[in-house]
Design a protein around this motif. Structure first.
Motif, short mmCIF file in Angstrom:
data_model
loop_
_atom_site.label_atom_id
_atom_site.label_comp_id
_atom_site.label_asym_id
_atom_site.label_seq_id
_atom_site.Cartn_x
_atom_site.Cartn_y
_atom_site.Cartn_z
N MET B 1 9.42 18.58 -9.77
CA MET B 1 9.56 17.07 -10.52
C MET B 1 8.39 16.27 -10.62
O MET B 1 7.97 15.62 -11.58
CB MET B 1 10.26 16.61 -9.11
N ALA B 2 7.22 16.82 -9.67
CA ALA B 2 5.86 16.05 -9.85
C ALA B 2 5.33 16.53 -11.37
O ALA B 2 4.60 15.56 -11.49
CB ALA B 2 5.15 16.32 -8.63
N VAL B 5 6.34 14.19 -14.02
CA VAL B 5 6.39 12.70 -14.15
C VAL B 5 5.20 12.14 -15.37
O VAL B 5 5.34 11.41 -16.35
CB VAL B 5 5.86 12.15 -12.81
N VAL B 320 2.08 -13.08 0.23
CA VAL B 320 2.69 -12.75 -1.10
C VAL B 320 3.74 -13.69 -1.36
O VAL B 320 4.00 -14.40 -2.39
CB VAL B 320 3.22 -11.37 -1.02
N GLY B 324 4.24 -16.94 -4.38
CA GLY B 324 5.65 -16.83 -5.08
C GLY B 324 6.25 -18.18 -4.79
O GLY B 324 6.64 -18.73 -5.86
N LEU B 354 3.75 -17.89 -20.28
CA LEU B 354 2.89 -16.63 -19.84
C LEU B 354 1.45 -16.96 -19.03
O LEU B 354 1.00 -16.36 -18.06
CB LEU B 354 2.29 -15.93 -21.05
N ALA B 357 2.11 -17.56 -15.64
CA ALA B 357 3.01 -16.76 -14.97
C ALA B 357 1.92 -15.70 -14.91
O ALA B 357 1.82 -14.84 -13.70
CB ALA B 357 4.03 -15.96 -16.00
N ILE B 360 -0.25 -16.00 -11.58
CA ILE B 360 0.61 -15.98 -10.36
C ILE B 360 0.63 -14.26 -10.15
O ILE B 360 0.67 -13.96 -8.78
CB ILE B 360 1.96 -16.35 -10.64
N VAL B 361 0.98 -13.56 -11.12
CA VAL B 361 1.38 -12.03 -10.77
C VAL B 361 0.10 -11.44 -10.36
O VAL B 361 0.05 -10.46 -9.33
CB VAL B 361 2.12 -11.57 -12.05
N SER B 364 -0.87 -12.31 -6.75
CA SER B 364 -0.09 -11.79 -5.65
C SER B 364 -0.18 -10.35 -5.62
O SER B 364 -0.24 -9.90 -4.39
CB SER B 364 1.43 -12.45 -5.71
N LEU B 365 -0.42 -9.64 -6.75
CA LEU B 365 -0.63 -8.11 -6.82
C LEU B 365 -1.92 -8.03 -5.98
O LEU B 365 -2.01 -7.10 -5.16
CB LEU B 365 -0.78 -7.74 -8.06
N GLU B 368 -1.61 -8.72 -2.24
CA GLU B 368 -0.97 -7.56 -1.71
C GLU B 368 -1.71 -6.35 -1.45
O GLU B 368 -1.94 -5.80 -0.41
CB GLU B 368 0.32 -7.43 -2.60
#
Lengths: 243, 382
Positions: B1-2, B5, B320, B324, B354, B357, B360-361, B364-365, B368
């Protein structure tokens, strides 16, 4: 008797929901606004509020159905043996998706999907799916290993182990996850009013824009009432299932 | 599986850049334009040169290296290839936008389309994944800073000037900066208020059951409803106490937004505080007491250090959420990046949306990642 005990935890949310629903009644909301010293202007009729509430509920329920299907389905896949390396990815993706607030998803989808329900639904799914997926994974992983081993020893196939042992044991925790997802769905549907979806958020947004306090208060109380009633319903379902 | 990816990643990337439009050429900033694909003849207008093939080759190479490579050198080479692919893709998008706009009227815009966003997101995600696998401290943050610096330098050098987002930013740069500062003040202020509130609530030992019901109940109330109700209550309060208005308060503005945002942060902070204080096992507390430490010393020298990881985890969740929720603050006239997003929605201008937006993204990333880094470090040393 047993059922009554199972439903008791839902009572608080039910009462909160009913009180807030009463507050959204035009007569009561106007009285409150008058009490606050404002001159009450046009209030929304109960019929209009009920129609908005129904649309709100339909939107949230559709979103919850999509989120539950995808989130629980993917959660089951991610906990099957052989998918071990996906676990870290799920947590990272969940954290990343959480960094995009629902308003932003609604706003970004607006130019592509147009005004109304579709951008709201996209935001619902985008924001709800990862917590549900993570909750499902957590619920399935909390199933004791002995239960799984016993199932294997009894000769159950992998599919039978899932449907007869793992899922029934995980159901209370999954319902708890869906309860959070439903609260999110109701909140995001309210935000959808900004994209022109007709929900209980609509009178709030309109009221804020033209400083009309009565519909604003009615919308706020009705939205909160719907959220509490949905929460009460989920708590009741969880109580009956756990019984 | 790995091992699957990296290949799935490469297939997804190729599908995005070749199957979806990379750019859209529009008559003005308000309409959704005609799609421009990577391959000539697939779209309405031809534009891209061989750069996309080069980017794809780099991504394929990186995927093969990541699949084979168990060593740091192999993964490092894969990371370098992906970073190069990202830089090349950004420049190719900027260049092609410039070519497309040559000869068009000045109102025409060339904006990034689905394929470009998906490709850029996949490359950024791939870089994050690889830097995580290499486990070199600071690599992820370093790469993020490098990518942002590269985009900034490319913008300053004019290489991206034809992309509609850059045109919009050129027109509104200072407003975005101001909104960013306001957004930070709003979310930071709300976190501070909520921290004070959570400390006060956990000091009320007898009422913990009631507190649990209240802070849990707030979570059920949709933010839009709470903000609306707060504005209604604030206007009533101002009418009852006119001196507040003279002191500079108003029903619309930062005050209801701060209170509303802080209300939602109470649950994670209050719960985190309770869990952190309960973190040390009773034997440790007994030992501290036997050593003759005062309750105050036990709190600051035993309970808080042992529970520090939990506290920072709670703070991370709250921060976070605050970033938002502060977006909705613009709804009640508190400004912030949400104001830019709502302006964009009102004008139906995708680039303006955009412009609000993206910060903001990213914000928060970044918060986090940074706080979960601190959390990991504190938990390891605790």
């Amino acid at each position: 008797m047993n059922v009554r005990r199972a439903l008791r935890p839902a009572l608080g949310a039910l009462v909160a929901g009913l009180v807030l629903a009463a507050l959204s009644h035009p007569a009561i909301a106007s009285a409150i606004v008058a009490g606050l010293g404002d001159v009450p202007r046009r209030a929304l009729t109960p019929g209009y509020l009920a129609a908005l509430a129904l649309q709100h509920l339909i939107l949230a329920a559709t979103g919850l159905a999509l989120v539950a299907t995808a989130g629980i389905g993917l959660g089951i896949l991610a906990t099957r043996p052989g998918a071990g390396s996906l676990r870290g990815g799920v947590d990272t993706l969940a954290a990343a998706a959480q960094a995009v607030p629902p308003v932003v998803v609604v706003a970004l989808a607006l130019p592509v999907l147009g005004f109304g329900g579709p951008p709201t639904l996209l935001a619902l799914v985008f924001y709800g799916i990862m917590p549900t997926l993570r909750g499902t994974v957590g619920a399935l992983e909390a199933v004791p290993a002995e239960a799984r081993e016993a199932a294997t020893a009894l000769g159950l196939t992998a599919r039978q182990t899932l449907t007869r042992i793992e899922l029934p044991l995980a159901v209370p925790a999954i319902v708890e996850t869906l309860r959070t997802a439903l609260a999110l769905a109701v909140a995001v549907a309210a935000v959808g009013a900004l994209a022109g979806a007709a929900t209980l958020g609509t009178p709030i947004v309109a009221g804020l824009q033209n400083q009309n306090t009565v519909p604003m208060l009615q919308g706020a109380a009705a939205t909160a009432a719907l959220a509490f009633l949905c929460d009460a319903a989920m708590v009741a379902v969880a109580g009956v299932l756990r019984r | 599986m790995a091992r699957l990816v990296p290949l799935l990643f490469a297939i997804a990337f190729l599908g995005a850049v070749y199957g979806l439009p990379l750019l859209r050429l529009a008559k003005n900033r308000l309409v959704v334009g005609e799609p421009v694909y990577a391959l000539d003849g697939a779209g309405i207008v031809a534009g891209f040169g061989p750069e996309i093939e080069a980017v794809s080759a780099l991504v394929l190479g990186a995927a093969l290296l990541a699949r084979a490579g168990r060593t740091r050198v192999g993964l490092g080479a894969a990371t370098a290839l992906l970073a190069l692919a990202l830089a090349l893709l950004v420049l190719a998008l900027g260049n092609t936008a410039e070519d497309l706009l040559a000869g068009e009227p000045p109102a025409a815009r060339a904006g990034l389309a689905a394929g470009a966003w998906a490709g850029l997101a996949l490359l950024a995600g791939g870089l994050a994944h690889l830097s995580g696998r290499m486990a070199v401290p600071g690599l992820g943050a370093g790469l993020a800073v490098a990518v942002l610096t590269f985009v900034g330098v490319a913008y300053a050098a004019g290489a991206l000037g034809s992309l509609s987002l850059a045109v919009e930013f050129a027109a509104r740069g200072p407003a975005v900066g101001g909104a960013l500062v306001r957004h930070l003040l709003l979310s930071g202020g709300a976190v501070l208020m909520a921290v004070c509130g959570a400390v006060l609530l956990s000091l009320w030992r007898r009422g913990q059951g009631l507190v649990a019901i209240l802070v849990g109940g707030i979570q059920v109330v949709p933010a839009v409803a709470l903000l609306g109700a707060l504005v209604a209550l604030a206007s009533g309060l101002l009418r009852a106490v006119p001196s507040l208005r003279e002191a500079g308060f108003s029903a619309l503005g930062p005050a209801p937004a701060l209170v509303g945002i802080a209300a939602y942060l109470l649950l994670p902070l209050w719960r985190g505080l309770a869990l952190a204080l309960a973190a040390p096992d009773p034997a440790t507390l007994d030992a501290a007491e036997a050593l003759g430490l005062t309750p105050r010393k036990i709190l600051f020298e035993v309970r808080l250090p042992i529970g520090a990881g939990i506290l920072i985890g709670a703070l991370r969740v709250a921060c976070v959420q605050a970033i938002g929720l502060a977006t909705l603050g613009a709804l009640v006239g508190a400004g912030g990046l949400g104001g830019i997003v709502f302006d964009g929605m009102a004008q139906f201008a995708p680039d303006l949306i955009l412009l609000g937006a993206i910060p903001i993204v990213v914000l928060s990333l970044a918060v986090e990642r940074a706080l979960s880094r601190v959390e990991d470090r504190v938990r390891r040393t605790a």
